[in-house]
Design an enzyme around this catalytic site. Sequence first.
Site, mmCIF file in Angstrom:
data_model
loop_
_atom_site.group_PDB
_atom_site.id
_atom_site.type_symbol
_atom_site.label_atom_id
_atom_site.label_comp_id
_atom_site.label_asym_id
_atom_site.label_seq_id
_atom_site.Cartn_x
_atom_site.Cartn_y
_atom_site.Cartn_z
ATOM 1 N N ILE A 1 0.790 -1.132 -0.082
ATOM 2 C CA ILE A 1 -0.131 0.026 0.062
ATOM 3 C C ILE A 1 0.814 1.370 -0.050
ATOM 4 C CG2 ILE A 1 -1.373 1.373 1.438
ATOM 5 C CD1 ILE A 1 -2.868 -1.174 2.241
ATOM 6 N N TYR B 1 -1.686 -5.719 17.108
ATOM 7 C CA TYR B 1 -1.822 -4.919 16.046
ATOM 8 C C TYR B 1 -3.220 -4.054 16.150
ATOM 9 C CZ TYR B 1 -2.219 -4.004 10.908
ATOM 10 O OH TYR B 1 -2.310 -3.363 9.606
ATOM 11 N N ILE C 1 -7.030 -5.824 1.463
ATOM 12 C CA ILE C 1 -6.552 -5.325 0.428
ATOM 13 C C ILE C 1 -5.657 -6.156 -0.459
ATOM 14 C CG2 ILE C 1 -5.264 -3.275 -0.893
ATOM 15 C CD1 ILE C 1 -7.562 -2.629 0.848
#
Length: 243
Positions: free
Chosen positions: A23, A149, A182
Amino acid sequence: MTENTTETPAPRTVLVTGGNRGIGRSIAEAYREAGHNVCITYRSGEAPEGFFAVRADVTDSASIDEAFQQIEAQFGPVEILVANAGVTKDTLLLRMKEADFADVVDTNLTGAFRVVQRAAKGFLRKKFGRVVLISSVVGLYGSPGQINYSASKSGLIGIARSLTRELGSRNITANVVAPGFIDTEMTAVLPEETQQQYLDSIPAHRFGSPEEVARVVRWLTGDDAGYISGAVIPVDGGLGMGH
């Protein structure tokens, strides 16, 4: 009779941390296509061609300061900062070592703090600044095995909103983009059954592309979004429904 001319906006100095792949690489390319001076930091691997690339570690303040000094010597103060660098160390809570939690938070959350704090000096001198923090739908939605995370990514919202309240009057905005699933190298290596489970949970019934995330980030730092700050923009095909 006067001739109408459209002036091309002056290029901005853009820094994308972790901009050498995935990304981050797509975000850097989107800014380059728009004619900006694009700088990236990377910690490992090869620096991609076409960018002013500086090896730096967001867990090391001295490393970050050195990277900014190199960028400033070449282009002047950073005007647009995209804090994208991040890591994962996934495991279930009862198996997670404290170091696994601390390392992820130090990179993803404290690392973002370090680069934002260093960039703010230039923002104040320029009386202009745009910050986008790359979070995740997991930071809003939660995920088993990703307590570290998720915590690090949800913490970015607090940074953006506090920064907005501190520096919003100085023509500085700070926003969060929260990608969902993604189509990157990370998703490509997942077992087909796991990919199908993810797809079934996404209303759009497809993975997003890095380019779709990049275009949102670029828009969020442009003139059309100058009155948006402290916002969380999901790019997740409806997975999180804004949460």
